[in-house]
Design an enzyme around this catalytic site. Structure first.
Site, PDB file in Angstrom:
ATOM      1  N   LYS A 181      59.548  -7.668   5.791  1.00 27.57           N
ATOM      2  CA  LYS A 181      60.061  -7.628   7.156  1.00 27.57           C
ATOM      3  C   LYS A 181      61.469  -7.007   7.181  1.00 27.57           C
ATOM      4  CE  LYS A 181      56.407  -9.690   8.955  1.00 27.57           C
ATOM      5  NZ  LYS A 181      55.412 -10.027   7.909  1.00 27.57           N
TER       6      LYS A 181
HETATM    7  C1  LIG Z   1      54.242 -11.177   8.204  1.00 27.34           C
HETATM    8  C2  LIG Z   1      53.487 -11.796   9.317  1.00 27.34           C
HETATM    9  C3  LIG Z   1      53.151 -13.160   9.315  1.00 27.34           C
HETATM   10  C4  LIG Z   1      53.368 -14.044   8.125  1.00 27.34           C
HETATM   11  O1  LIG Z   1      54.691 -14.168   7.730  1.00 27.34           O
HETATM   12  P1  LIG Z   1      55.014 -15.000   6.393  1.00 27.34           P
HETATM   13  O2  LIG Z   1      56.494 -15.209   6.498  1.00 27.34           O
HETATM   14  O3  LIG Z   1      54.620 -14.153   5.235  1.00 27.34           O
HETATM   15  O4  LIG Z   1      54.260 -16.262   6.454  1.00 27.34           O
HETATM   16  C5  LIG Z   1      52.511 -13.683  10.412  1.00 27.34           C
HETATM   17  N1  LIG Z   1      52.212 -12.917  11.476  1.00 27.34           N
HETATM   18  C6  LIG Z   1      52.504 -11.614  11.515  1.00 27.34           C
HETATM   19  C7  LIG Z   1      52.152 -10.824  12.729  1.00 27.34           C
HETATM   20  C8  LIG Z   1      53.144 -11.002  10.433  1.00 27.34           C
HETATM   21  O5  LIG Z   1      53.427  -9.693  10.479  1.00 27.34           O
END
Ligand SMILES: *Cc1c(COP(=O)(O)O)cnc(C)c1O
Length: 377
Positions: A181
């Site tokens: 992210k």
């Molecule tokens: C990355 C992501 C998640 C999960 O995030 P984590 O921190 O890895 O649990 C959930 N929903 C969306 C849309 C994502 O892009």
């Protein structure tokens, strides 16, 4: 090979971790966690931010807070990461998948009302690529039908819709600080609790179902089990890392936006030539350049473009097997409508590399992509 993603370090993470080490507070909710909470509240405008060990955990907390009964339904897109659905399924709820809009690839708000039944309890929106869903329409539908709005804002830190930060608009917002992210700490997330009346409830759910937070504030003289909960808080080392990233969040978002803008200008002639569709950012959205994607005409074109990029040392990727057609989605959920946009986007969407430091190699990436796209003609 130019990687698809490369984690960005601000340079101050290790100093923060050293400080956490000196503080001798390694479990959760120490000074760095408190700093992250304050920073996130200031950045998002939410009255309460609580760090979690992932966005998945934050979504699970939101689902626990909703107190679903088996058979309760949650409306959500199918074009999303599995955690969006898992969080609710783990509480016994049924995901009801609705198609996405062809422009933003977000939940199509015009299809939501037709999916509401007497068992519908919540709408979980996903702000794809950090571009906001049509929150006015969705919150209006939710209010009229008495539904909770949960925002999966995993990709949405520092994005806004009509000036309001993603994750701070519905009842709950879930952010991700996963390495892929914009703002990262390896594995991490946060739950934004936007109704002040629910803050204590969220603290209890996050602290194993106990009133430990009240105890540490001196509000009760012993702590005890209040209701079902789990352990959702990250340790201080993780918070120390994240704190350095939050300090730089605005600046690193600007750097991502510069790369995004370069891609967008480059892709315009290809869009005019009918080879692809570019992302749409509605006028009332300010985005965070989480992702640059192209929507190609179909699976065949995408497969050939990915391969042509790979032989030119560029790693581009695709994602999301639609949940409504996945083995678990078919067994545990249902969908409303024909899901045509979801199916076609799942076949055609291509994600280009986007990370801070890519700037130097971007001309090569664009040249490679020009060459690869000739295969689409
Ligand atoms: C990355 C992501 C998640 C999960 O995030 P984590 O921190 O890895 O649990 C959930 N929903 C969306 C849309 C994502 O892009």
């Amino acid at each position: 090979m130019i990687p698809f993603n490369q984690p960005y370090m601000t340079g101050r993470e290790l100093e923060n971790i050293r400080q956490a080490h000196l503080n001798r507070h390694l479990s959760g909710d120490g000074p760095f966690t408190r700093r992250c909470h304050a920073d996130l509240q200031r950045m998002t405008g939410s009255p309460c931010a609580l760090l979690t060990h992932s966005c998945t955990a934050a979504l699970e907390m939101a689902a626990l807070m909703c107190d679903f009964a088996p058979g309760d339904e949650v409306i959500m897109p199918s074009y999303t990461f599995v955690s969006t659905a898992n969080a609710f399924v783990l509480r016994g709820a049924t995901p009801v998948f609705v198609d996405i809009r062809a422009d933003t690839l977000n939940l199509d708000e015009r299809l939501v009302e037709a999916a509401i039944t007497p068992r519908t309890r919540a709408i979980c929106v996903v702000h794809y690529a950090g571009v906001a869903c049509a929150m006015d329409a969705i919150c209006d539908i939710a209010a009229r039908h008495g539904l909770v709005v949960v925002e999966d804002a995993a990709q949405g830190i520092l994005s806004r819709h009509r000036g309001r930060h993603l994750g701070s608009i519905g009842s709950y917002g879930a952010l991700s600080f996963h390495e892929t992210k914009n703002v990262i700490c390896g594995e991490g997330g946060a739950l934004l609790v936007n109704d002040p009346a629910q803050v204590e409830h969220a603290e209890v759910v996050r602290e194993k179902g106990t009133n430990r937070s009240r105890y540490f504030r001196g509000q009760v003289d012993k702590y005890t089990w209040i209701e079902p909960g789990s352990s959702y808080l990250p340790g201080e080392i993780t918070a120390a890392f994240l704190s350095a990233q939050l300090d730089d969040a605005e600046a690193l978002t600007r750097r991502r936006l510069a790369i995004w803008d370069t891609y967008h200008a480059w892709a315009a002639p290809h869009e005019r030539a009918g080879r692809l569709r570019r992302p749409t950012v509605p006028d009332d959205c300010t985005h965070n350049a989480h992702m640059y994607y192209l929507v190609l005409p179909g699976l065949n074109a995408r497969t050939r473009v990915i391969e042509a990029l790979r032989v030119r040392d560029v790693n581009a990727v695709f994602h999301y097997v639609p949940l409504h057609s996945s083995p678990a989605g078919r067994r545990l959920g249902r969908h409303v409508g024909d899901m045509a946009v979801t199916d076609s986007v799942a076949d055609g969407l291509l994600r280009m590399p986007l990370w801070i430091g890519l700037e130097d190699q971007l001309p090569h990436v664009l040249e490679a992509a020009d060459a690869a796209l000739r295969l689409v003609d």
